[in-house]
Design an enzyme around this catalytic site. Sequence first.
Site, PDB file in Angstrom:
ATOM      1  N   GLU A  83       0.178  -6.215   2.078  1.00 52.87           N
ATOM      2  CA  GLU A  83      -1.220  -5.770   2.174  1.00 52.87           C
ATOM      3  C   GLU A  83      -2.166  -6.960   2.316  1.00 52.87           C
ATOM      4  O   GLU A  83      -3.213  -7.019   1.663  1.00 52.87           O
ATOM      5  CB  GLU A  83      -1.615  -4.969   0.922  1.00 52.87           C
ATOM      6  CG  GLU A  83      -0.692  -3.809   0.608  1.00 52.87           C
ATOM      7  CD  GLU A  83      -1.116  -2.978  -0.609  1.00 52.87           C
ATOM      8  OE1 GLU A  83      -2.255  -3.158  -1.102  1.00 52.87           O
ATOM      9  OE2 GLU A  83      -0.308  -2.161  -1.069  1.00 52.87           O
ATOM     10  N   GLU A  91       2.576  -1.120  -8.208  1.00 52.82           N
ATOM     11  CA  GLU A  91       1.725  -1.592  -9.319  1.00 52.82           C
ATOM     12  C   GLU A  91       2.159  -0.997 -10.656  1.00 52.82           C
ATOM     13  O   GLU A  91       1.326  -0.555 -11.445  1.00 52.82           O
ATOM     14  CB  GLU A  91       0.244  -1.276  -9.011  1.00 52.82           C
ATOM     15  CG  GLU A  91      -0.207  -1.873  -7.680  1.00 52.82           C
ATOM     16  CD  GLU A  91      -1.610  -1.447  -7.248  1.00 52.82           C
ATOM     17  OE1 GLU A  91      -2.299  -0.748  -8.010  1.00 52.82           O
ATOM     18  OE2 GLU A  91      -2.006  -1.815  -6.123  1.00 52.82           O
TER      19      GLU A  91
END
Length: 387
Positions: free
Chosen positions: A290, A174
């Site tokens: 994920e 991220e």
Amino acid sequence: MRHPFRSLALGVLGTAVAAGALVPAASAAPPEHSHGHQDTLRRQAPRDLEIGSAAWGQRDLTGYDKHDPTDYQRVLAREFGSITPENDMKWAEIHPEPGVYDFSGADAVMDFARAHHQEVRGHTLLWHSQNPQWVIDASDDWTCQEARDVLEDHVRTVVGRYAGEIYEWDVANEIFQDDWDTGGVRLRTEANPFLKACAEDPVALIGDTFRWAHEVDPKARLFLNDYNAEGVNTKTDAYYALAQELLADGVPLHGFGAQGHLSLMYGFDTSIQANFERFAALGLDVAVTEADVRVPIPDGQDGPTAEQVTLHAERHDAMLEACLAVPSCTSFTVWGFPDANSWVPDVFPGEDWATIFTDDFGPKPAYHAMLASLREATPGVSPRSGR
Ligand code: 9MR
């Protein structure tokens, strides 16, 4: 190219939800494998694709007793060929004080994985979230060199401890902001304490983080990883440009991971396969790292509607099929199970039912859709690549 197995998966799904408007607590047990074994995700996976789940070692795997496993542990071992430590390898868990490493949760994951012949995806080394207080406090005064030293020690220590045993590492997680953040899509040189200290040349720090990891574990495949990174969009355009820059600089970058946190509140971006293909064309592996699909469940509604159940399954399956369609897709990981273990209800009030197992470990239609797609992709023998 559209994946040829989609209609079969939806056929399975149609049967599974025909029973009623609201979902039964547990779906039927999975069908038996033709050789008499129970049919499982890991057994049906093509040889060059790991099907994984996140697991929180500290919470769910410490004290594991192979003679008396919990229901959760039984399903984790049976269904998944790969585990991602959901929290145990994050800074706050593994490096709680300066110079102090706590490997207990991560070791619990590694021990469990070894016992069940599972691969482990490392997660994560450079992230703006879940940093310990000492990093947050110290970073206010860091020079870039000080930040680099702290990060290098961490990467060498953590990656080094598990060298040779981790097949993929989410090295940088991220690191780009979103469209809607102030300043738009750009590297997180404010929120990420390391990138902040090295804001003059954050790409150099990112590249070196990969280099340090590669030096201590040359076998691990090293990934960039992010959410809202499934389809072709402004964020993945930024990743694509960064990947090109890092590769041109000789950085040992090996993969791009799309987290796959979806919600039925939003539409589904069908450009995931095209996005994966462009990263694969750079010579990178790709992965869904994920996956989960949040279902908005208003107060007073008793579980998802039949339509929501169908969409929940379709979206899981669409992500898996995009992966199956791209030979460079090396792993597909769901972000934990069952719903009671999921991060979703804590963070998104009014959304739930995101995982592929019910709380009593019944496989949902999403599970059956995924199993059908894997089964069609030929168990044990990959039809996708000559690797
Ligand atoms: O599932 C994780 C949850 O238990 C933690 O509290 C949370 C802290 O930020 O992180 C969750 O996992 C995140 C992952 O590490 C990175 N991508 C987003 C995931 C969901 O927040």
